[in-house]
Design a protein around this motif. Structure first.
Motif, PDB file in Angstrom:
ATOM      1  N   SER A   1      43.860  46.319  35.246  1.00  0.00           N
ATOM      2  CA  SER A   1      42.862  46.627  36.270  1.00  0.00           C
ATOM      3  C   SER A   1      41.609  45.790  36.066  1.00  0.00           C
ATOM      4  CB  SER A   1      42.519  48.120  36.229  1.00  0.00           C
ATOM      5  OG  SER A   1      43.649  48.909  36.544  1.00  0.00           O
ATOM      6  N   ALA A   2      41.204  45.629  34.798  1.00  0.00           N
ATOM      7  CA  ALA A   2      40.042  44.792  34.499  1.00  0.00           C
ATOM      8  C   ALA A   2      40.334  43.335  34.849  1.00  0.00           C
ATOM      9  CB  ALA A   2      39.668  44.925  33.027  1.00  0.00           C
ATOM     10  N   LEU A   3      41.558  42.904  34.578  1.00  0.00           N
ATOM     11  CA  LEU A   3      41.945  41.525  34.900  1.00  0.00           C
ATOM     12  C   LEU A   3      41.893  41.288  36.402  1.00  0.00           C
ATOM     13  CD1 LEU A   3      43.122  38.766  34.150  1.00  0.00           C
ATOM     14  CD2 LEU A   3      45.395  39.804  34.206  1.00  0.00           C
ATOM     15  N   ARG A   4      42.331  42.267  37.169  1.00  0.00           N
ATOM     16  CA  ARG A   4      42.294  42.126  38.624  1.00  0.00           C
ATOM     17  C   ARG A   4      40.864  41.893  39.099  1.00  0.00           C
ATOM     18  NH1 ARG A   4      42.417  47.351  42.190  1.00  0.00           N
ATOM     19  NH2 ARG A   4      40.360  47.309  41.236  1.00  0.00           N
ATOM     20  N   ARG A   5      39.927  42.663  38.568  1.00  0.00           N
ATOM     21  CA  ARG A   5      38.531  42.501  38.982  1.00  0.00           C
ATOM     22  C   ARG A   5      37.981  41.153  38.531  1.00  0.00           C
ATOM     23  NH1 ARG A   5      38.747  47.986  37.487  1.00  0.00           N
ATOM     24  NH2 ARG A   5      37.921  47.560  35.397  1.00  0.00           N
ATOM     25  N   THR A   6      38.402  40.702  37.343  1.00  0.00           N
ATOM     26  CA  THR A   6      37.953  39.407  36.843  1.00  0.00           C
ATOM     27  C   THR A   6      38.489  38.278  37.711  1.00  0.00           C
ATOM     28  OG1 THR A   6      37.887  40.279  34.589  1.00  0.00           O
ATOM     29  CG2 THR A   6      37.908  37.890  34.829  1.00  0.00           C
ATOM     30  N   MET A   7      39.728  38.400  38.155  1.00  0.00           N
ATOM     31  CA  MET A   7      40.304  37.383  39.029  1.00  0.00           C
ATOM     32  C   MET A   7      39.518  37.285  40.331  1.00  0.00           C
ATOM     33  SD  MET A   7      44.375  38.210  38.363  1.00  0.00           S
ATOM     34  CE  MET A   7      45.023  36.965  39.482  1.00  0.00           C
ATOM     35  N   GLU A   8      39.061  38.427  40.834  1.00  0.00           N
ATOM     36  CA  GLU A   8      38.252  38.420  42.060  1.00  0.00           C
ATOM     37  C   GLU A   8      36.896  37.781  41.809  1.00  0.00           C
ATOM     38  OE1 GLU A   8      37.975  42.508  42.987  1.00  0.00           O
ATOM     39  OE2 GLU A   8      39.940  42.654  43.943  1.00  0.00           O
ATOM     40  N   GLN A   9      36.288  38.143  40.695  1.00  0.00           N
ATOM     41  CA  GLN A   9      34.921  37.713  40.409  1.00  0.00           C
ATOM     42  C   GLN A   9      34.818  36.201  40.194  1.00  0.00           C
ATOM     43  OE1 GLN A   9      33.230  39.770  37.070  1.00  0.00           O
ATOM     44  NE2 GLN A   9      31.236  38.759  37.236  1.00  0.00           N
ATOM     45  N   PHE A  10      35.838  35.612  39.550  1.00  0.00           N
ATOM     46  CA  PHE A  10      35.751  34.201  39.171  1.00  0.00           C
ATOM     47  C   PHE A  10      36.751  33.317  39.920  1.00  0.00           C
ATOM     48  CE2 PHE A  10      34.168  36.594  35.503  1.00  0.00           C
ATOM     49  CZ  PHE A  10      32.925  35.989  35.331  1.00  0.00           C
ATOM     50  N   SER A  11      37.205  33.769  41.071  1.00  0.00           N
ATOM     51  CA  SER A  11      38.197  32.997  41.824  1.00  0.00           C
ATOM     52  C   SER A  11      37.649  31.661  42.304  1.00  0.00           C
ATOM     53  CB  SER A  11      38.699  33.808  43.020  1.00  0.00           C
ATOM     54  OG  SER A  11      37.627  34.122  43.899  1.00  0.00           O
ATOM     55  N   HIS A  12      36.325  31.511  42.362  1.00  0.00           N
ATOM     56  CA  HIS A  12      35.737  30.271  42.854  1.00  0.00           C
ATOM     57  C   HIS A  12      35.823  29.138  41.835  1.00  0.00           C
ATOM     58  CE1 HIS A  12      32.588  32.216  40.504  1.00  0.00           C
ATOM     59  NE2 HIS A  12      31.969  31.053  40.416  1.00  0.00           N
ATOM     60  N   ASN A  13      35.954  29.481  40.527  1.00  0.00           N
ATOM     61  CA  ASN A  13      35.971  28.410  39.536  1.00  0.00           C
ATOM     62  C   ASN A  13      37.038  28.580  38.454  1.00  0.00           C
ATOM     63  OD1 ASN A  13      34.927  30.531  38.064  1.00  0.00           O
ATOM     64  ND2 ASN A  13      33.279  29.323  37.117  1.00  0.00           N
ATOM     65  N   THR A  14      37.957  29.523  38.648  1.00  0.00           N
ATOM     66  CA  THR A  14      38.986  29.780  37.639  1.00  0.00           C
ATOM     67  C   THR A  14      40.315  30.080  38.322  1.00  0.00           C
ATOM     68  OG1 THR A  14      37.312  30.740  36.169  1.00  0.00           O
ATOM     69  CG2 THR A  14      39.616  31.164  35.626  1.00  0.00           C
ATOM     70  N   ARG A  15      41.386  29.523  37.745  1.00  0.00           N
ATOM     71  CA  ARG A  15      42.733  29.851  38.208  1.00  0.00           C
ATOM     72  C   ARG A  15      43.486  30.518  37.050  1.00  0.00           C
ATOM     73  NH1 ARG A  15      40.220  28.862  41.835  1.00  0.00           N
ATOM     74  NH2 ARG A  15      40.596  27.492  43.636  1.00  0.00           N
ATOM     75  N   PHE A  16      44.195  31.565  37.383  1.00  0.00           N
ATOM     76  CA  PHE A  16      44.955  32.306  36.380  1.00  0.00           C
ATOM     77  C   PHE A  16      46.440  32.001  36.523  1.00  0.00           C
ATOM     78  CE2 PHE A  16      41.025  34.611  36.541  1.00  0.00           C
ATOM     79  CZ  PHE A  16      40.845  35.126  35.265  1.00  0.00           C
ATOM     80  N   ILE A  17      47.093  31.776  35.384  1.00  0.00           N
ATOM     81  CA  ILE A  17      48.553  31.681  35.327  1.00  0.00           C
ATOM     82  C   ILE A  17      49.032  32.792  34.395  1.00  0.00           C
ATOM     83  CG2 ILE A  17      50.568  30.272  34.774  1.00  0.00           C
ATOM     84  CD1 ILE A  17      48.868  27.792  35.176  1.00  0.00           C
ATOM     85  N   LEU A  18      49.779  33.715  34.934  1.00  0.00           N
ATOM     86  CA  LEU A  18      50.305  34.834  34.149  1.00  0.00           C
ATOM     87  C   LEU A  18      51.793  34.631  33.902  1.00  0.00           C
ATOM     88  CD1 LEU A  18      47.614  35.927  35.339  1.00  0.00           C
ATOM     89  CD2 LEU A  18      48.705  38.159  35.507  1.00  0.00           C
ATOM     90  N   SER A  19      52.225  34.908  32.694  1.00  0.00           N
ATOM     91  CA  SER A  19      53.629  34.784  32.344  1.00  0.00           C
ATOM     92  C   SER A  19      54.137  36.132  31.858  1.00  0.00           C
ATOM     93  CB  SER A  19      53.807  33.729  31.242  1.00  0.00           C
ATOM     94  OG  SER A  19      55.117  33.750  30.728  1.00  0.00           O
ATOM     95  N   CYS A  20      55.334  36.521  32.287  1.00  0.00           N
ATOM     96  CA  CYS A  20      55.885  37.810  31.884  1.00  0.00           C
ATOM     97  C   CYS A  20      57.403  37.771  31.922  1.00  0.00           C
ATOM     98  CB  CYS A  20      55.365  38.929  32.784  1.00  0.00           C
ATOM     99  SG  CYS A  20      55.904  38.783  34.506  1.00  0.00           S
TER     100      CYS A  20
END
Length: 321
Positions: free
Chosen positions: A124-143
């Motif tokens: 849940s915290a990661l989801r909010r972080t992805m929203e907050q920094f979407s302008h300068n950060t890209r996330f790649i998640l592996s599972c």
């Protein structure tokens, strides 16, 4: 023999890790789509899902190398969620990296490996972080299992599903590495490495490196000795004897696999599952075997005694005869 450096000085899974997306074997469609994102400078958040050893981490690192070149390490943060599962990791390390200043690029990349190990609060915290920094950060998640990733994260990512690698892809890589290292390997040796790997390139390369230091030639016998894998014909004979009602003979083979060859019960179950459709069984026999395999695997997962459960599997097949 070639003038290759002495074996054992470097781990081959890193030495021969593809340096670019074009070198990734066995996932042509995925590679093409990822290359299109990079060419268009329009990389979205990504979610890589699939079993171990099929190229998820390799693709993530290759993306960073193609975007940033020699500066990829400064602009690429890799975290393993299985080691750092808590919400503090998301709040501290990820946010710190996302907030830090950088120049020359539109965004930085954060790669979160084994993201399905994150707790619900951390996701849940990661989801909010992805929203907050979407302008300068890209996330790649592996599972391994995308079902363990919460829907709000999945909906923010482009999902790529990695399947186990095809036998041809693994065999080709094995031949390439063997040639580069000056290792003589037989056709049966390659087939054995491919079978033991079960679609896992990392296991195939590790087994090749281990077999390469045992003798001058990597053959079938060497591979099965070091790979802790039963020969497929042994597994098939055990199943066929049980299905024919000869429990004692089937149990004797099981005893040899567990005690003399030291193969783990989980590995035997995995080999049984992978090979069910290769035994030429009738529909009824195949259904019986799959049912027994599923029940035994569940009990082993709960911590039951592997010898007792595998013997019960064979006894059940013999009684169904």
């Amino acid at each position: 023999m070639s003038d290759a450096p002495p074996q054992g000085r470097e781990v081959w899974i890193e030495k021969y890790r593809p340096g670019s997306l074009s070198e990734v074997a066995g996932h042509e469609t995925i590679v093409q789509r990822l290359e299109n994102y990079i060419e268009q400078n329009d990389l979205p958040h990504l979610l890589f899902a699939g079993p171990a050893g099929v190229g998820k981490t390799t693709c993530a690192v290759a993306i960073a190398k193609e975007i940033y070149g020699e500066h990829w390490r400064e602009n690429f943060l890799e975290l393993n969620a299985s080691d750092e599962r808590g919400i503090d990791v998301v709040r501290d390390r990820i946010k710190s990296f996302a907030r830090s200043s950088f120049g020359g690029y539109d965004y930085r990349v954060i790669f979160l490996d084994e993201a399905d190990a994150l707790t619900s609060d951390a996701q849940s915290a990661l989801r909010r972080t992805m929203e907050q920094f979407s302008h300068n950060t890209r996330f790649i998640l592996s599972c391994n299992y995308s079902s363990k990733i919460i829907d709000p994260i999945q909906s923010r990512c482009t999902v790529f599903r990695f399947s186990p690698l095809a036998d041809d892809a693994i065999a080709g890589q094995i031949r390439q590495i063997a040639d580069a290292e000056g290792i003589e390997i037989t056709k049966a040796g390659i087939d054995a490495l491919v079978y033991a790997a079960g679609g896992d390139m990392r296991k195939a390369i590790n087994d090749l490196q281990a077999a390469g230091v045992v003798g001058e030639t990597v053959d079938e016998e060497t591979v099965y000795d070091i790979a802790s894998t039963a020969r497929p014909e042994e597994i098939e004979e055990m199943v066929q004897l049980a299905l024919a009602g000869d429990f004692m003979a089937a149990r004797s083979i099981l005893e040899t696999l567990l005690t003399e060859e030291g193969i783990a019960g989980d590995d035997i179950i995995d080999q049984l599952h992978r090979s069910v459709w290769e035994y030429g069984l009738g529909e009824r026999e195949a259904v019986q075997l799959m049912d027994r395999i599923g029940e035994t695997d569940y009990r082993l997962t709960l911590g039951a005694n592997e010898r007792v459960q595998l013997e019960a599997l064979l006894a059940g097949l013999a009684l169904d005869e």
